[in-house]
Design an enzyme around this catalytic site. Structure first.
Site, mmCIF file in Angstrom:
data_model
loop_
_atom_site.group_PDB
_atom_site.id
_atom_site.type_symbol
_atom_site.label_atom_id
_atom_site.label_comp_id
_atom_site.label_asym_id
_atom_site.label_seq_id
_atom_site.Cartn_x
_atom_site.Cartn_y
_atom_site.Cartn_z
ATOM 1 N N LYS A 1 67.066 46.182 56.107
ATOM 2 C CA LYS A 1 66.025 47.038 55.535
ATOM 3 C C LYS A 1 65.771 46.773 54.064
ATOM 4 O O LYS A 1 64.772 47.236 53.517
ATOM 5 C CB LYS A 1 66.406 48.511 55.739
HETATM 6 C C1 LIG Z 1 70.879 49.796 61.572
HETATM 7 C C2 LIG Z 1 69.533 49.198 61.846
HETATM 8 N N1 LIG Z 1 68.617 49.190 60.922
HETATM 9 C C3 LIG Z 1 67.412 48.617 61.176
HETATM 10 C C4 LIG Z 1 67.103 48.023 62.367
HETATM 11 C C5 LIG Z 1 65.795 47.379 62.609
HETATM 12 O O1 LIG Z 1 64.935 48.300 62.522
HETATM 13 P P1 LIG Z 1 63.423 48.152 62.519
HETATM 14 O O2 LIG Z 1 63.029 48.141 63.935
HETATM 15 O O3 LIG Z 1 63.022 49.410 61.818
HETATM 16 O O4 LIG Z 1 63.000 46.945 61.786
HETATM 17 C C6 LIG Z 1 67.981 48.043 63.301
HETATM 18 C C7 LIG Z 1 67.667 47.398 64.548
HETATM 19 O O5 LIG Z 1 68.507 47.032 65.321
HETATM 20 C C8 LIG Z 1 69.215 48.643 63.041
HETATM 21 O O6 LIG Z 1 70.130 48.678 63.965
#
Ligand SMILES: Cc1ncc(COP(=O)(O)O)c(C=O)c1O
Length: 496
Positions: free
Chosen positions: A106
């Site tokens: 993120k």
């Molecule tokens: C802890 C975590 N953060 C973010 C993501 C990805 O998220 P996004 O679909 O919002 O890009 C995931 C996806 O597996 C995740 O497990």
């Protein structure tokens, strides 16, 4: 142009940010995170026809001007044992997103959304950034805010780990916790964030659920890196969906540059994101894995780029995350286990010479008190054989154990003798007990210091021939505050 891709109804969105509500503060309206996307992207369109702005992969330099330059360019690592254990013929690779500066995938979107909004003149340092998040976007934003000088308020559901909360606090952000609730209820983190934005001057929600910068960060960087690292040869990518930004961005780029590559989306049981919707039956399933799964379809998620959806479950996810740590040395989080637990099944269709890339979104750092902990795993029913890790004697009566008599020291024995006895018997500590049975103290190391401490305490030339009792009394008097006196703190006899 960018606003086209955010939501279907608001004409006053820029980069997914509701600029109108923000300016006037009079016409506060609820902006759902699941409005149908108006994105006009189509696979194979030349970049000049793209409705989005694009940023190149960052250059690598020796000295970084700040830590934000350590977002992206994460390693792709071969999985050596787990794939073999499942009989996979293909090469299994992990994209280790926990190497980003803030510890998760993120960080990429946090940086991208902030810099897009800065470029568009919507935000400036000193403003307040508010975000509803399951934690990692919050950590990414808090990191960017700390470096660039924004105030940051993170609205986080109660379910999310304390580790994330502590990291957010350490990064200087303010935290608002919300109860578990449907996304459209007034107390959900999405609703609470919007109310805060309405109340606080110069505040903005960058809105990972609707901001086109979210999937674009992955289209421009994560996917490009995978292609570069695999020299263009990728046959399957497996990743979880939270907002869906990761799988959408990667899926779109790979459909263009590597059309034979299969995109596998991972959605936890209890979530409704997978297609066909008949897959989403286990409504009562626990959803302890953080970061993936929703009770709505986020605007930025383009399900048309996903070839196959698979449902993950908590137990398999946590056990696989533990295997990734133990067998491959990859210190990843629970949703990495979700993705890998699906990959080892989905990649059975691949043959020798083909490649499957699995996205590991975050690190075990976020879950030290959760799935890393045997007691937590046992209590939640994810580890059936917790006793596997218990010693053979754990359920045998003490009476039945063939134990030798414990070593007791008498207070009158001199220090030199006491050291010799401890060394000879291989004891790090022993109780000092008077003939009356009164326990004076443990001749105990302070935690973790072992016999060396007893030696240090007793072995000085001055005291070596004194009885233990007198030596310890003397030292305790002289060094009050330095020795956490076994003398006083451990005394349990009369007068204690
Ligand atoms: C802890 C975590 N953060 C973010 C993501 C990805 O998220 P996004 O679909 O919002 O890009 C995931 C996806 O597996 C995740 O497990």
């Amino acid at each position: 142009m960018l606003s086209e891709c955010a939501d279907a109804t608001s004409s006053h969105l820029q980069n997914g940010i509701d600029t109108e509500n923000q300016k006037t503060k009079t016409n506060y309206t609820w902006l759902p995170p699941n409005l149908p996307s108006k994105c006009t992207w189509k696979p194979g369109k030349p970049i000049s026809d793209s409705p989005h702005s694009h940023v190149p992969l960052p250059e690598e330099t020796n000295i970084l001007p700040n830590i934000l330059k350590k977002v992206g360019r994460t390693p792709l690592v071969r999985i050596n044992k787990i794939g073999k254990a499942y009989g996979l013929k293909c090469e299994l690779l992990a994209k280790c997103e926990y190497f980003n500066a803030g510890g998760s995938v993120k960080d990429r979107i946090a940086l991208r959304m902030v810099e897009d909004a800065e470029r568009a003149g919507i935000i400036k340092p000193g403003d307040t950034l508010i975000e509803p998040t399951s934690g990692n976007t919050g950590i990414g934003l808090a990191l960017v805010a700390a470096v660039k000088g924004y105030r940051c308020i993170i609205v986080l559901p109660e379910k999310m780990s304390m580790e994330k909360v502590d990291i957010l606090r350490a990064l200087g952000s303010e935290i608002v916790r919300t109860p578990a609730s449907n996304f459209d209820s007034p107390e959900s983190n999405v609703s609470v964030a919007q109310r805060l934005r309405y109340e606080i001057p110069n505040s903005h929600i960058l809105d990972q659920y609707r901001n086109p910068g979210n999937p674009m960060a992955h289209y421009d960087t994560t996917a490009e890196e995978i292609l570069e690292q695999c020299e263009g040869k990728v046959h399957m990518v497996v990743g979880g969906a939270g907002t869906g930004g990761t799988i959408t961005g990667i899926g779109r780029k790979l459909k263009e540059k590597c059309p034979e590559c299969k995109i596998v989306g991972v959605d936890p049981e209890g979530s409704i994101v997978a297609l066909p919707s008949e897959l989403n039956t286990a409504e009562d399933a626990t959803m302890e894995v953080e970061g993936i799964g929703h009770d709505f379809i986020p605007t930025v998620l383009d399900r048309s780029v996903v070839d196959l959806w698979c449902k993950s479950n908590d137990a398999d996810s946590f056990l696989m995350a533990r295997r990734l740590i133990r067998e491959e040395g990859l210190l990843c989080g629970g949703s990495s286990g979700s993705a890998m637990s699906i990959a080892v099944k989905a990649a059975r269709t691949l043959t020798e010479g083909q490649r499957c890339v699995v996205i590991l979104p975050d690190s075990v750092r976020n879950y030290m008190s959760k799935f890393l902990n045997d007691r937590w795993m046992g209590k939640n029913g994810f580890l059936k054989n917790v006793q596997e890790h218990k010693p053979w004697w754990w359920n045998v009566k003490v009476q039945k154990l063939n134990l030798s008599a414990p070593l007791l020291l008498v207070p009158e024995v001199n220090c030199q003798k006491a050291i010799e006895i401890l060394k000879e018997k291989g004891y790090a500590q022993a109780p000092v007990v008077a003939e009356s049975g009164y326990l004076f103290y443990w001749l105990a190391p302070l935690s973790g210091m072992g016999v060396a401490h007893a030696q240090h305490l007793l072995g000085s030339a001055t005291y070596i021939m004194w009885p233990i009792k007198e030596t310890l009394h003397k030292l305790a008097k002289r060094r009050t505050g330095q020795i956490q006196h076994p003398l006083t703190s451990m005394r349990v006899g009369p007068g204690s």
